[in-house]
Design an enzyme around this catalytic site. Sequence first.
Site, mmCIF file in Angstrom:
data_model
loop_
_atom_site.group_PDB
_atom_site.id
_atom_site.type_symbol
_atom_site.label_atom_id
_atom_site.label_comp_id
_atom_site.label_asym_id
_atom_site.label_seq_id
_atom_site.Cartn_x
_atom_site.Cartn_y
_atom_site.Cartn_z
ATOM 1 N N CYS A 63 4.538 0.042 -4.436
ATOM 2 C CA CYS A 63 4.876 -1.318 -4.033
ATOM 3 C C CYS A 63 6.012 -1.869 -4.891
ATOM 4 C CB CYS A 63 3.615 -2.189 -4.072
ATOM 5 S SG CYS A 63 3.764 -3.601 -2.986
ATOM 6 N N HIS B 91 0.094 0.592 -0.896
ATOM 7 C CA HIS B 91 -0.724 0.962 -2.059
ATOM 8 C C HIS B 91 -1.606 2.164 -1.719
ATOM 9 C CE1 HIS B 91 -0.062 -2.575 -4.705
ATOM 10 N NE2 HIS B 91 0.254 -3.154 -3.556
ATOM 11 N N GLU C 66 -3.259 3.993 -3.598
ATOM 12 C CA GLU C 66 -4.440 4.116 -4.475
ATOM 13 C C GLU C 66 -5.717 3.616 -3.816
ATOM 14 O OE1 GLU C 66 -1.971 1.978 -4.890
ATOM 15 O OE2 GLU C 66 -2.560 0.110 -5.876
HETATM 16 N N1 GLN Z 1 5.948 -8.626 -6.016
HETATM 17 C C1 GLN Z 1 6.325 -7.683 -5.015
HETATM 18 C C2 GLN Z 1 6.242 -8.309 -3.625
HETATM 19 O O1 GLN Z 1 5.597 -9.305 -3.447
HETATM 20 C C3 GLN Z 1 5.488 -6.432 -5.080
HETATM 21 C C4 GLN Z 1 4.033 -6.665 -4.794
HETATM 22 C C5 GLN Z 1 3.150 -5.525 -5.216
HETATM 23 O O2 GLN Z 1 3.549 -4.686 -5.993
HETATM 24 N N2 GLN Z 1 1.930 -5.518 -4.765
HETATM 25 O O3 GLN Z 1 6.815 -7.816 -2.702
#
Ligand code: GLN
Length: 533
Positions: free
Chosen positions: A384, A509, A511
Site C-alpha cells: 500500500c 494489503h 497480509e
Molecule cells: N496513506 C496512503 C493512502 O491513504 C496509504 C494507505 C495504506 O498504506 N494503507 O493512500
Amino acid sequence: MPRATKYIFVTGGVLSGLGKGITAASIANLLKARGLRVNLQKCDPYLNVDAGTLNPREHGECFVTRDGAETDLDLGHYERFIDEELTSASSLMNGRVFLRVIEDERAGKYQGEDVQIVPHLTAAIQKFIQDAGAGFDVHIVEIGGTVGDIESQSFIEAIRELGMRVGLENCLYVHVVYLPYLGASKETKTKPAQNAVRDLRGLGISPNILVGRSEEPTNPGAKAKLSLFSGVAEEAIALLPNAPSIYQVPLTLEETGIANVICKQLGLTTKQPDLSDWARMVNHALGKHKHQITVGVVAKYLDNQDTYMSVFEALRAGAWANDADIAIEWIDAESIEKAEDVASVLKGIDGIVVPGGFGTRGLEGKIAAAQYALEHKVPYLGICLGLQMGVIAAARNAGVTGATTEELSPKSKHLVISTMAGQAGKENTGGTMRLGDYPCKIQAGSSVAKLYGTTAIIERHRHRYECNNEYRDQYESWGIRPAGLSPDGNLVEIIEATNHPFFVASQFHPEFKSRPNRAHPMFRGFIASLLQK
Ligand code: GLN
C-alpha cells in the site's frame, strides 16, 4: 430445519492483554475441526464507530474485512485460526450500537419511550450478536476489556440477557482469568481469579468454563484450588501457560479436553477433530529451519508489535513456507531520513518491507529505503504505502526530482501518487477510503503472475491515494511496470521493477489473506527471493 445457533461468550477478568482473542480463535479452530460451522465476533467497548480512526500505535493494526470493515486486530487472529473470511458483522464497537440507537430514536422508532442503556442499548447489542450468529452452528462472541470496566457493562448485561432469552442450554460463558506466580513463596496464586469470577457473578453471569492464563506452568494444586473456590468443575477449567507460538494454543487447549466439555455442555454431537494439518504447521514453525533471514520493516511506529500484526504473521508464514527462520527488525523511517549513509542503517538486512501507513512522518525515509532497494538490488516488498513510496523512488531515481505524493506535499508539481479526478472521499476521517475487496488483473508474464499462478485475483484495500495515471507511460523509463491493474485498466494495483531480483509492491494489503499454513504468494515469493542471493 437448521439447528439453532449456540453462543459462546468469552470475557476476561483480572487484567487485559491475556489473549482472549487467541483463546476465542482457538476454541473456534477446535470446533471447526469438529465439523461445526463457526462464526466469531469481537465486541469492543470503545465509543468509536469502527477501528478505522483508532491510533494503531495504541490499539494495534486496523484489520480490514473483505466487505471493507475497518476492525480490531483480533479479527485477523480469527481469520488465521479458522481460515475463513469474516465480514463487518464480526466486529461491533460500542459507537456503532449507540449510533444505531440514537438514529432509531431520531427516526421516532421508540414511540415516546425513555431510551435507556437497559433495555434499549442492550437490546440493540443482542440484535447485532444474533444477526451475526444466524446460520452458524456456533457463534463465539468475545467481549473486549475486563469485566468490571464501566465501558463494557452494557455488553455484559446484553450477553446475560441473551442467555435468558435463547436459553442457558444454548449459551456458554467462558471467562479468561490470570493466575500470577509469586516468586517469594514459589506459588501460583488463584485469588485474583477467584475475585474475577465473583465480579462476573455479581453481574449475573456464572461462568461455565474458566481459562487460566499464566506466564509459567502452574503449580500442581492450582486447578483444584481454583475449582473449589470459584465453583467451576475441574474438567471445565483449562490452564494455558504462555506458548512458544500463538498457533500452539489450539493444540494445548485440545489436550486439556476443554473443547469436548464445551460440546457436551452445549449438547453438540460432533465428529472427532482432525488437527493433523494444524499440528504439522506448528511443528514445522517451531522446529529447526534450513535458512536464517533478517527482514527490515521500515516504519514510523516502533514500539508496539501489534501495529503490523498481520504483516508480521504473513512474513513468518512466508518464512516457514521457505524453511527459514525469520528475524524481523524494525527500522526507524526517520533515522533513514537523517542518515548520511542509508547502507549503514540497513546493515545486516536481507530484504526490506515498507508496510502500510498514513500521515507525513517518516515518508522521506521510506522513499529513501525504496530508492536504496532499487539501486542496490535489495529485495523489496511494498504494501500500500510501500507501493506509493516505490513509485516515487523509481521516479526520483530516474531523475524526476520532486516526485512525491499528495499526502506529503499536495501542491508539488510531480504528484506521481494522488487522488484522482472524480475520486470520492478526500477528507481525513473514517470511512472515506477504498476499502475491502477489489478484483485485480495481473499482467501475463509478470513475475507476480508466476507467484500467484493465476492472473485473476481479489485482494483487500485500505487507502485514499492511487498511482497517478498521467505518469503511467513513464514507468518503463523509470524501470518499473504495472504488473496488476483494476479490470477496467484504470487503477494500478501492483508494480514491479523490471531489472531487479525482487521489487514488488501492491496497492492492496496481501497480509490480510495470508494464513499460517498457507503463506500468501507475495510474502512467500519475497522470502524466496532472499534465499537466492
Ligand atoms: N496513506 C496512503 C493512502 O491513504 C496509504 C494507505 C495504506 O498504506 N494503507 O493512500
